[in-house]
Motif scaffolding. Structure first.
Motif, PDB file in Angstrom:
ATOM      1  N   ALA A  56       0.857  -1.186   0.000  1.00 14.10           N
ATOM      2  CA  ALA A  56       0.000   0.000   0.000  1.00 14.10           C
ATOM      3  C   ALA A  56       0.893   1.235   0.000  1.00 14.10           C
ATOM      4  O   ALA A  56       1.790   1.362   0.827  1.00 14.10           O
ATOM      5  N   LEU A  57       0.659   2.134  -0.940  1.00 21.69           N
ATOM      6  CA  LEU A  57       1.505   3.318  -1.088  1.00 21.69           C
ATOM      7  C   LEU A  57       0.821   4.538  -0.486  1.00 21.69           C
ATOM      8  O   LEU A  57      -0.405   4.622  -0.452  1.00 21.69           O
ATOM      9  N   LEU A  58       1.626   5.473  -0.025  1.00 23.89           N
ATOM     10  CA  LEU A  58       1.071   6.704   0.553  1.00 23.89           C
ATOM     11  C   LEU A  58       0.596   7.651  -0.530  1.00 23.89           C
ATOM     12  O   LEU A  58      -0.290   8.460  -0.315  1.00 23.89           O
ATOM     13  N   VAL A  59       1.205   7.578  -1.695  1.00 25.34           N
ATOM     14  CA  VAL A  59       0.806   8.441  -2.812  1.00 25.34           C
ATOM     15  C   VAL A  59       0.650   7.569  -4.054  1.00 25.34           C
ATOM     16  O   VAL A  59       1.223   6.485  -4.141  1.00 25.34           O
ATOM     17  N   ALA A  60      -0.135   8.055  -5.001  1.00 28.92           N
ATOM     18  CA  ALA A  60      -0.306   7.331  -6.252  1.00 28.92           C
ATOM     19  C   ALA A  60       0.995   7.405  -7.055  1.00 28.92           C
ATOM     20  O   ALA A  60       1.714   8.403  -7.004  1.00 28.92           O
ATOM     21  N   VAL A  61       1.303   6.328  -7.766  1.00 26.83           N
ATOM     22  CA  VAL A  61       2.493   6.331  -8.612  1.00 26.83           C
ATOM     23  C   VAL A  61       2.078   6.277 -10.079  1.00 26.83           C
ATOM     24  O   VAL A  61       0.972   5.866 -10.416  1.00 26.83           O
ATOM     25  N   ALA A  62       2.988   6.705 -10.936  1.00 27.08           N
ATOM     26  CA  ALA A  62       2.728   6.706 -12.373  1.00 27.08           C
ATOM     27  C   ALA A  62       2.767   5.261 -12.882  1.00 27.08           C
ATOM     28  O   ALA A  62       3.775   4.575 -12.680  1.00 27.08           O
ATOM     29  N   PRO A  63       1.692   4.812 -13.542  1.00 27.98           N
ATOM     30  CA  PRO A  63       1.667   3.418 -14.023  1.00 27.98           C
ATOM     31  C   PRO A  63       2.862   3.075 -14.895  1.00 27.98           C
ATOM     32  O   PRO A  63       3.378   1.958 -14.846  1.00 27.98           O
ATOM     33  N   ALA A  64       3.353   4.041 -15.667  1.00 26.75           N
ATOM     34  CA  ALA A  64       4.464   3.768 -16.582  1.00 26.75           C
ATOM     35  C   ALA A  64       5.758   3.443 -15.828  1.00 26.75           C
ATOM     36  O   ALA A  64       6.673   2.854 -16.395  1.00 26.75           O
ATOM     37  N   SER A  65       5.826   3.832 -14.556  1.00 30.95           N
ATOM     38  CA  SER A  65       7.057   3.579 -13.804  1.00 30.95           C
ATOM     39  C   SER A  65       7.034   2.242 -13.087  1.00 30.95           C
ATOM     40  O   SER A  65       8.000   1.860 -12.435  1.00 30.95           O
ATOM     41  N   VAL A  66       5.915   1.520 -13.201  1.00 27.67           N
ATOM     42  CA  VAL A  66       5.761   0.264 -12.471  1.00 27.67           C
ATOM     43  C   VAL A  66       6.233  -0.908 -13.326  1.00 27.67           C
ATOM     44  O   VAL A  66       5.825  -1.043 -14.479  1.00 27.67           O
ATOM     45  N   GLY A  67       7.101  -1.731 -12.779  1.00 28.37           N
ATOM     46  CA  GLY A  67       7.584  -2.900 -13.498  1.00 28.37           C
ATOM     47  C   GLY A  67       8.306  -3.834 -12.556  1.00 28.37           C
ATOM     48  O   GLY A  67       8.359  -3.580 -11.346  1.00 28.37           O
ATOM     49  N   VAL A  68       8.892  -4.900 -13.093  1.00 26.44           N
ATOM     50  CA  VAL A  68       9.555  -5.877 -12.227  1.00 26.44           C
ATOM     51  C   VAL A  68      10.736  -5.260 -11.480  1.00 26.44           C
ATOM     52  O   VAL A  68      11.162  -5.778 -10.460  1.00 26.44           O
ATOM     53  N   GLY A  69      11.250  -4.111 -11.977  1.00 26.65           N
ATOM     54  CA  GLY A  69      12.341  -3.452 -11.283  1.00 26.65           C
ATOM     55  C   GLY A  69      11.875  -2.537 -10.159  1.00 26.65           C
ATOM     56  O   GLY A  69      12.686  -1.883  -9.510  1.00 26.65           O
ATOM     57  N   SER A  70      10.552  -2.497  -9.909  1.00 25.85           N
ATOM     58  CA  SER A  70      10.025  -1.590  -8.887  1.00 25.85           C
ATOM     59  C   SER A  70      10.258  -2.089  -7.475  1.00 25.85           C
ATOM     60  O   SER A  70      10.141  -1.332  -6.521  1.00 25.85           O
ATOM     61  N   VAL A  71      10.541  -3.376  -7.358  1.00 27.77           N
ATOM     62  CA  VAL A  71      10.634  -3.995  -6.037  1.00 27.77           C
ATOM     63  C   VAL A  71      11.916  -4.808  -5.965  1.00 27.77           C
ATOM     64  O   VAL A  71      12.264  -5.511  -6.912  1.00 27.77           O
ATOM     65  N   SER A  72      12.621  -4.698  -4.857  1.00 26.73           N
ATOM     66  CA  SER A  72      13.773  -5.565  -4.647  1.00 26.73           C
ATOM     67  C   SER A  72      13.556  -6.414  -3.399  1.00 26.73           C
ATOM     68  O   SER A  72      12.842  -6.021  -2.475  1.00 26.73           O
ATOM     69  N   ILE A  73      14.157  -7.581  -3.411  1.00 31.79           N
ATOM     70  CA  ILE A  73      14.041  -8.522  -2.298  1.00 31.79           C
ATOM     71  C   ILE A  73      15.442  -8.961  -1.914  1.00 31.79           C
ATOM     72  O   ILE A  73      16.193  -9.454  -2.754  1.00 31.79           O
ATOM     73  N   THR A  74      15.793  -8.757  -0.656  1.00 33.92           N
ATOM     74  CA  THR A  74      17.129  -9.138  -0.196  1.00 33.92           C
ATOM     75  C   THR A  74      17.011  -9.998   1.056  1.00 33.92           C
ATOM     76  O   THR A  74      16.383  -9.598   2.039  1.00 33.92           O
ATOM     77  N   GLY A  75      17.600 -11.175   1.001  1.00 34.45           N
ATOM     78  CA  GLY A  75      17.588 -12.064   2.155  1.00 34.45           C
ATOM     79  C   GLY A  75      18.821 -11.855   3.012  1.00 34.45           C
ATOM     80  O   GLY A  75      19.903 -11.605   2.481  1.00 34.45           O
ATOM     81  N   ARG A  76      18.650 -11.954   4.327  1.00 32.38           N
ATOM     82  CA  ARG A  76      19.792 -11.745   5.212  1.00 32.38           C
ATOM     83  C   ARG A  76      20.860 -12.814   4.959  1.00 32.38           C
ATOM     84  O   ARG A  76      22.041 -12.518   4.913  1.00 32.38           O
ATOM     85  N   SER A  77      20.421 -14.063   4.759  1.00 30.34           N
ATOM     86  CA  SER A  77      21.381 -15.124   4.466  1.00 30.34           C
ATOM     87  C   SER A  77      21.545 -15.350   2.971  1.00 30.34           C
ATOM     88  O   SER A  77      22.631 -15.656   2.502  1.00 30.34           O
ATOM     89  N   HIS A  78      20.458 -15.184   2.231  1.00 33.30           N
ATOM     90  CA  HIS A  78      20.458 -15.580   0.820  1.00 33.30           C
ATOM     91  C   HIS A  78      20.789 -14.451  -0.150  1.00 33.30           C
ATOM     92  O   HIS A  78      20.893 -14.680  -1.347  1.00 33.30           O
ATOM     93  N   GLY A  79      20.923 -13.217   0.344  1.00 33.00           N
ATOM     94  CA  GLY A  79      21.325 -12.127  -0.534  1.00 33.00           C
ATOM     95  C   GLY A  79      20.215 -11.678  -1.469  1.00 33.00           C
ATOM     96  O   GLY A  79      19.032 -11.851  -1.186  1.00 33.00           O
ATOM     97  N   ASP A  80      20.624 -11.116  -2.600  1.00 30.37           N
ATOM     98  CA  ASP A  80      19.673 -10.512  -3.526  1.00 30.37           C
ATOM     99  C   ASP A  80      18.831 -11.573  -4.221  1.00 30.37           C
ATOM    100  O   ASP A  80      19.352 -12.409  -4.955  1.00 30.37           O
ATOM    101  N   MET A  81      17.520 -11.528  -3.965  1.00 32.15           N
ATOM    102  CA  MET A  81      16.595 -12.481  -4.583  1.00 32.15           C
ATOM    103  C   MET A  81      15.630 -11.753  -5.514  1.00 32.15           C
ATOM    104  O   MET A  81      14.559 -12.264  -5.833  1.00 32.15           O
ATOM    105  N   SER A  82      16.003 -10.566  -5.956  1.00 31.79           N
ATOM    106  CA  SER A  82      15.089  -9.748  -6.761  1.00 31.79           C
ATOM    107  C   SER A  82      14.701 -10.409  -8.081  1.00 31.79           C
ATOM    108  O   SER A  82      13.663 -10.087  -8.660  1.00 31.79           O
ATOM    109  N   SER A  83      15.530 -11.332  -8.542  1.00 32.92           N
ATOM    110  CA  SER A  83      15.215 -11.994  -9.813  1.00 32.92           C
ATOM    111  C   SER A  83      13.975 -12.875  -9.695  1.00 32.92           C
ATOM    112  O   SER A  83      13.454 -13.348 -10.702  1.00 32.92           O
ATOM    113  N   LEU A  84      13.502 -13.098  -8.468  1.00 32.96           N
ATOM    114  CA  LEU A  84      12.288 -13.899  -8.295  1.00 32.96           C
ATOM    115  C   LEU A  84      11.021 -13.111  -8.590  1.00 32.96           C
ATOM    116  O   LEU A  84       9.944 -13.681  -8.709  1.00 32.96           O
ATOM    117  N   VAL A  85      11.140 -11.794  -8.703  1.00 32.98           N
ATOM    118  CA  VAL A  85       9.946 -10.982  -8.965  1.00 32.98           C
ATOM    119  C   VAL A  85       9.476 -11.259 -10.393  1.00 32.98           C
ATOM    120  O   VAL A  85      10.201 -11.032 -11.360  1.00 32.98           O
TER     121      VAL A  85
END
Ligand SMILES: [Ca+2]
Ligand SMILES: [Ca+2]
Length: 151
Positions: A13-42
């Motif tokens: 849930a966002l505090l402000v509306a975002v531009a739809p054109a800026s939304v994509g798989v690169g909008s979110v990153s996932i980092t595990g404390r042990s497993h490191g960067d898991m952003s490729s799972l998005v």
């Protein structure tokens, strides 16, 4: 602001509306404390009709038993083209059986599943054995994992 629904999807849930054109798989990153960067799972990031809720789907669940930081990246822009600012990180525990997200599987989790089964709730994170429903089988699944914790 983040709610984890099972291990393969969550909403932001966002505090402000975002531009739809800026939304994509690169909008979110996932980092595990042990497993490191898991952003490729998005697999997919989409915006709901209000423009203030991101729906994030993962290709598969990140490895169980780790603590993950979910972050919004600088690629997201507001409707006026400015980068989102503010606190956009949250940490979540991924631990099968830890239905209350405490980071450890305890009797409290068994009670939460028992209550949900009695009340007919079907929240995906309570369906520990992934049968599609919350039943006594999930209580057994939690009990089998008692004592496990995020390292
Ligand atoms: Ca717990
Ligand atoms: Ca189940």
């Amino acid at each position: 602001m983040f709610q984890v629904g099972g291990l393969t999807a969550f909403t932001v849930a966002l505090l402000v509306a975002v531009a739809p054109a800026s939304v994509g798989v690169g909008s979110v990153s996932i980092t595990g404390r042990s497993h490191g960067d898991m952003s490729s799972l998005v697999a997919e990031v989409s915006l709901d009709a209000t423009g203030r809720k991101l729906l994030v789907r993962l290709k598969s669940s990140p490895p169980d038993g780790d603590e993950y930081t979910l972050s919004l990246t600088g690629s997201l822009k507001t409707a006026t083209g400015r980068p989102l600012s503010g606190d956009v990180d949250v940490r979540v525990f991924l631990l099968e059986g830890d239905v209350d997200g405490s980071g450890e599987v305890t009797a409290t989790d068994i009670m939460a599943v028992r209550r949900a089964a009695a009340e007919g709730l079907g929240d995906p994170w309570l369906d520990v054995d992934r049968s599609g429903a919350v039943t006594v089988g999930d209580m057994r699944a939690v009990r089998a994992r008692l004592g496990r914790r995020v390292e």
